[in-house]
Design an enzyme around this catalytic site. Structure first.
Site, mmCIF file in Angstrom:
data_model
loop_
_atom_site.group_PDB
_atom_site.id
_atom_site.type_symbol
_atom_site.label_atom_id
_atom_site.label_comp_id
_atom_site.label_asym_id
_atom_site.label_seq_id
_atom_site.Cartn_x
_atom_site.Cartn_y
_atom_site.Cartn_z
ATOM 1 N N HIS A 166 14.539 50.083 46.067
ATOM 2 C CA HIS A 166 15.192 49.214 45.089
ATOM 3 C C HIS A 166 14.276 47.999 44.929
ATOM 4 O O HIS A 166 13.457 47.707 45.801
ATOM 5 C CB HIS A 166 16.589 48.877 45.574
ATOM 6 C CG HIS A 166 17.453 50.117 45.727
ATOM 7 N ND1 HIS A 166 18.686 50.246 45.164
ATOM 8 C CD2 HIS A 166 17.209 51.294 46.364
ATOM 9 C CE1 HIS A 166 19.186 51.454 45.438
ATOM 10 N NE2 HIS A 166 18.304 52.100 46.183
ATOM 11 N N HIS A 189 16.593 49.367 37.930
ATOM 12 C CA HIS A 189 15.288 48.949 38.433
ATOM 13 C C HIS A 189 14.205 49.085 37.371
ATOM 14 O O HIS A 189 13.135 49.638 37.654
ATOM 15 C CB HIS A 189 14.870 49.782 39.650
ATOM 16 C CG HIS A 189 15.858 49.770 40.771
ATOM 17 N ND1 HIS A 189 15.980 50.810 41.670
ATOM 18 C CD2 HIS A 189 16.772 48.849 41.133
ATOM 19 C CE1 HIS A 189 16.931 50.522 42.545
ATOM 20 N NE2 HIS A 189 17.433 49.333 42.232
HETATM 21 C C1 FAD Z 1 23.390 45.390 38.327
HETATM 22 C C2 FAD Z 1 22.099 45.427 39.103
HETATM 23 C C3 FAD Z 1 22.084 46.054 40.343
HETATM 24 C C4 FAD Z 1 20.897 46.085 41.074
HETATM 25 N N1 FAD Z 1 20.931 46.538 42.361
HETATM 26 C C5 FAD Z 1 19.848 46.349 43.151
HETATM 27 C C6 FAD Z 1 19.943 46.569 44.546
HETATM 28 O O1 FAD Z 1 20.986 46.922 45.089
HETATM 29 N N2 FAD Z 1 18.819 46.348 45.279
HETATM 30 C C7 FAD Z 1 17.647 45.941 44.717
HETATM 31 O O2 FAD Z 1 16.643 45.806 45.434
HETATM 32 N N3 FAD Z 1 17.544 45.716 43.413
HETATM 33 C C8 FAD Z 1 18.634 45.860 42.616
HETATM 34 N N4 FAD Z 1 18.570 45.545 41.306
HETATM 35 C C9 FAD Z 1 17.265 45.160 40.738
HETATM 36 C C10 FAD Z 1 16.790 43.779 41.153
HETATM 37 O O3 FAD Z 1 17.865 42.906 41.333
HETATM 38 C C11 FAD Z 1 15.841 43.258 40.074
HETATM 39 O O4 FAD Z 1 14.811 44.192 39.868
HETATM 40 C C12 FAD Z 1 15.201 41.934 40.432
HETATM 41 O O5 FAD Z 1 16.180 41.034 40.891
HETATM 42 C C13 FAD Z 1 14.488 41.383 39.214
HETATM 43 O O6 FAD Z 1 13.976 40.104 39.491
HETATM 44 P P1 FAD Z 1 13.186 39.293 38.381
HETATM 45 O O7 FAD Z 1 12.740 38.050 39.008
HETATM 46 O O8 FAD Z 1 12.180 40.176 37.754
HETATM 47 O O9 FAD Z 1 14.249 39.002 37.233
HETATM 48 P P2 FAD Z 1 15.673 38.327 37.315
HETATM 49 O O10 FAD Z 1 16.099 38.148 38.712
HETATM 50 O O11 FAD Z 1 16.568 39.101 36.428
HETATM 51 O O12 FAD Z 1 15.426 36.867 36.747
HETATM 52 C C14 FAD Z 1 15.176 36.566 35.408
HETATM 53 C C15 FAD Z 1 15.813 35.232 35.119
HETATM 54 O O13 FAD Z 1 15.271 34.697 33.944
HETATM 55 C C16 FAD Z 1 16.302 34.188 33.123
HETATM 56 N N5 FAD Z 1 15.786 34.246 31.766
HETATM 57 C C17 FAD Z 1 15.375 35.334 31.100
HETATM 58 N N6 FAD Z 1 14.885 35.007 29.902
HETATM 59 C C18 FAD Z 1 14.981 33.671 29.803
HETATM 60 C C19 FAD Z 1 14.626 32.756 28.796
HETATM 61 N N7 FAD Z 1 14.047 33.133 27.652
HETATM 62 N N8 FAD Z 1 14.880 31.444 29.003
HETATM 63 C C20 FAD Z 1 15.451 31.035 30.164
HETATM 64 N N9 FAD Z 1 15.813 31.886 31.159
HETATM 65 C C21 FAD Z 1 15.563 33.176 30.975
HETATM 66 C C22 FAD Z 1 17.463 35.102 33.409
HETATM 67 O O14 FAD Z 1 18.691 34.531 33.029
HETATM 68 C C23 FAD Z 1 17.315 35.328 34.897
HETATM 69 O O15 FAD Z 1 17.964 34.334 35.644
HETATM 70 C C24 FAD Z 1 19.715 45.521 40.530
HETATM 71 C C25 FAD Z 1 19.738 44.901 39.276
HETATM 72 C C26 FAD Z 1 20.926 44.838 38.570
HETATM 73 C C27 FAD Z 1 20.940 44.123 37.248
#
Ligand code: FAD
Length: 687
Positions: A667, A624
């Site tokens: 989370h 997280h």
């Molecule tokens: C293994 C794991 C387990 C987790 N377990 C939980 C859980 O059980 N419950 C919970 O609530 N949270 C959990 N989390 C945390 C939660 O999933 C994340 O905090 C949240 O999904 C983040 O969302 P986001 O939109 O910030 O980024 P993300 O969902 O990571 O999205 C970022 C996206 O941008 C893309 N990207 C990045 N840079 C570029 C670029 N330069 N060009 C093009 N594309 C790019 C990536 O490929 C990705 O698809 C977990 C995370 C992980 C990795």
């Protein structure tokens, strides 16, 4: 622009070259496989990252028929992929480059140089496609802190976010027979011991007041926010849950034999069962929702939730397998604000750019968004200059303020004869039956995930004198380092110190995992053995880390340094939580009767020094990480405004988990979806 005129622009662009047209497969489901076709578009909004928040905001903006939305996603679209879809497969995508960016931290000084794994989703849907599916919400008072840091602007309070939690979800309550059977139904307040730790913190509050003097923030307002319990909503049954949102949230229908005895032990220790943890009061032990579509028996994540239902829309295009490398600028506006006009991206080593006539929205996540900002000249000149990057916006907060939930897992072997997830590994016949059941009815053990969570303040497991001693050391540390702390960190420390006396703000989470789990476990599983894992995670660490580029090559990973346990408070509280699990929970009936041996750390470890050594080996990230594009005023060291605009820019917003200004006791995904939903309304209102 109407859909019709948008289509004509699309076709005239594609008509530039017949060859291009031949390659420009604007396939059904809206996935664009041709970077040339994507480059030929004139988008209103270009969104970098088709992840949790990125697809949420993209889908909502594409509801406006006159707007065109283009998403650049580095990963691939992977519908009908069992590694993602089967709920119990959570964790198996971690470390697989088809799904994961596979980040690790720099060597951690306080962990004997250990490099901690940091998976991030690299697939359409982002981390929501590979996470562990826990779908829960924080304490409402934590958002009072977010709101206070932003002087109440933008409604980043519980009541300002609750509509978006609800909008994002379709919630299915637990079946009556699954609501923590055997658990006490008496709602007892668990924590009777009270003390006012804020008095002990006075020395720091005085120093903080003087440091914050020139800003619009002051310590009294922060303290009022830290004890705020007034931000309530009506308590009707459906006041908290959504019934028609894109993400499905539901509860397990399979529980291990450890669930009930564990819950009873926790109840006996004074940790009450919380039957409404999504209400903003999340203290206690509870049955957590999961991001699982229970009827279909599959993970519910951003791609099926926000992308697939809109895939037929011609104003919502997604380019997969493309990595954004830089924001391109046009002349600044009359107010001197930097204006983005396009985003460069690379596909198979070839560079292209995508035009954005209205806005560029950065949703690349907590590590990649600051990386892209710095590559584009937005950040601290002392980091950009040595790399030869011209500073476009001097914004030292970029990539700072990294906060995470560090955790330590303790594993126990379980006496024979009890059902846990280990049977899938130990018993081929059972595993085959489970697979057959899942194939036929999409339920059973393979549709299950972690169901039992508990969140509590320090008062639940530490004596008053221990807490006061921890606070006293913390205050001395803070007072001696006030002059070197950013104003944001000073303001956060005021809130966090005051939260230590507010028993509705949890400081520790303990997760019960009914079976061996490879993440965070030290010893490999023995054949034919069942396990229980109890994991302690800090919710509000005082340590702060960074993520920064070390190269101008956009394909070089940034340096991630969470600085785990760099504040003594974090180490002490984690150590005490480990001891609480080992010496109190695991020895309390009835769960103690199910435990055969202490596995990690072994029974021979009994001293603080031995536990500390174990922590240095076992510490992992609960995955997280947040905070690197902090939602806070620029004068404090923030990166985005209450409207999520990057300070100093006219049309660049950040919409991802990087904007959390302070961590939460939950989370991260639920809140990240809510941020995506709220961002869409902010953007719609601004054009
Ligand atoms: C293994 C794991 C387990 C987790 N377990 C939980 C859980 O059980 N419950 C919970 O609530 N949270 C959990 N989390 C945390 C939660 O999933 C994340 O905090 C949240 O999904 C983040 O969302 P986001 O939109 O910030 O980024 P993300 O969902 O990571 O999205 C970022 C996206 O941008 C893309 N990207 C990045 N840079 C570029 C670029 N330069 N060009 C093009 N594309 C790019 C990536 O490929 C990705 O698809 C977990 C995370 C992980 C990795």
């Amino acid at each position: 622009m109407t859909v019709l005129s948008f289509r004509s622009v699309l076709w005239s662009c594609l008509g530039v070259s017949f060859l291009k047209l031949a390659h420009a497969r604007l396939e059904e489901r809206g996935i664009v496989t041709s970077p040339e076709a994507f480059e030929a578009m004139n988008f209103d909004f270009v969104i970098v990252g088709g992840g949790t928040a990125g697809l949420t905001v993209a889908a909502r903006l594409a509801e406006e028929e006159g707007w065109t939305v283009g998403v650049i996603e580095a990963g691939q679209y992977r519908p009908n992929d069992a590694i993602i879809d089967v709920p119990k497969n959570f964790g198996t995508a971690v470390g697989n480059a088809n799904y994961d960016w596979i980040y690790t931290t720099v060597p951690q000084t306080n962990l004997n140089g250990k490099q901690v794994r940091h998976p991030r989703g690299k697939v359409l849907g982002g981390s929501s496609a590979i996470n562990f599916e826990i779908f829960n919400r924080p304490a409402k008072g934590e958002f009072s802190g977010w709101s206070a840091l932003n002087l109440g602007l933008g409604s980043w309070s519980w009541s300002g976010l609750l509509p978006y939690f609800k909008k994002s979800e379709t919630y299915k309550p637990p079946r009556p027979e699954d609501v923590f059977p055997l658990a006490s139904t008496t709602r007892r307040r668990a924590f009777q011991r009270r003390q006012n730790t804020t008095e002990a913190a006075d020395a720091f509050f005085t120093a903080a007041d003087s440091a914050l003097g020139p800003t619009a923030l002051n310590v009294d307002d922060l303290l009022a926010a830290a004890s705020d319990g007034s931000d309530t909503v009506s308590k009707r049954d459906d006041a908290y849950h959504g019934s028609s949102g894109p993400v499905h949230a539901s509860h397990n229908e399979w529980y291990s034999d450890l669930a009930n005895p564990y819950i009873l032990s926790m109840n006996n220790l004074g940790v009450s069962t919380n039957f409404n943890p999504d209400s903003g009061d999340n203290v206690g032990i509870y049955n957590t929702p999961a991001s699982v579509d229970r009827d279909a028996g599959v993970r519910s994540y951003a791609a099926p939730a926000y992308y697939a239902p809109n895939a037929g829309k011609t104003n919502f295009l997604v380019l997969t397998g493309a990595q954004a490398t830089k924001i391109n600028w046009k002349s600044s506006d009359d107010n001197g604000l930097a204006v983005a006009e396009s985003v460069s991206f690379v596909v198979n080593g070839v560079s292209y750019s995508a035009k954005a006539s209205k806005e560029v929205i950065l949703s690349g996540g907590v590590f990649n968004t600051p990386q892209l900002l710095e590559l584009s000249g937005v950040g601290n000149p002392s980091i950009l200059n040595p790399l030869g990057i011209t500073t476009k916006i001097n914004l030292p907060g970029v990539g700072e303020n990294l906060q995470d939930h560090p955790y330590v897992s303790l594993s126990f072997t379980v006496k024979p004869g009890y059902h846990t997830w280990d049977e899938l590994r130990n018993n081929a016949t059972f595993a085959a039956q489970a697979a057959a059941q899942y194939a036929a009815t999409k339920d059973g053990i393979l549709a299950s995930n972690v169901g039992v969570l508990s969140f509590f303040p320090l008062q639940s497991f530490l004596s008053t004198s221990k807490i006061l001693s921890i606070v006293s050391t913390l205050v001395s540390d803070l007072v001696s380092s006030t002059s070197s702390m950013s104003l944001l960190r000073i303001a956060q420390s005021v809130l966090q110190l005051a939260w230590l006396s507010n028993q509705s703000i949890p400081q520790v989470e303990i997760v019960m995992i009914p079976g061996f789990n490879p993440t965070g476990t030290v010893t490999a599983p023995a054949a034919g053995t069942n396990y229980m894992i109890l994991t302690a995670a800090l919710q509000h660490p005082f340590s702060r880390g960074t993520v920064h580029i070390t190269s101008t090559d956009p394909l070089t990973k940034p340096a991630i340094d969470p600085k785990y346990l760099s504040n003594a408070f974090d180490k002490t509280v984690l150590l005490e939580a480990v001891k609480y699990i080992r010496n109190t929970i695991a020895t309390s009936a009835p769960i103690s009767n199910f435990i055969a041996t202490f596995n990690d750390p072994p029974a021979s470890s009994t001293s603080d020094a031995q536990y500390e050594d174990y922590m240095k080996v076992a510490l992992e990230s609960l995955k997280h990480p947040v905070g690197t594009s902090a939602l806070a005023p620029k004068e404090l060291g923030g990166v985005v405004s209450p409207q999520l605009l990057v300070h100093g820019s006219k049309n660049i917003r950040v919409v991802d988990a990087g904007i959390f200004p302070m961590h939460i006791s939950a989370h991260a995904q639920c809140t990240t979806y809510a941020i995506g939903e709220k961002a869409a309304d902010i953007i719609k209102a601004s054009w």
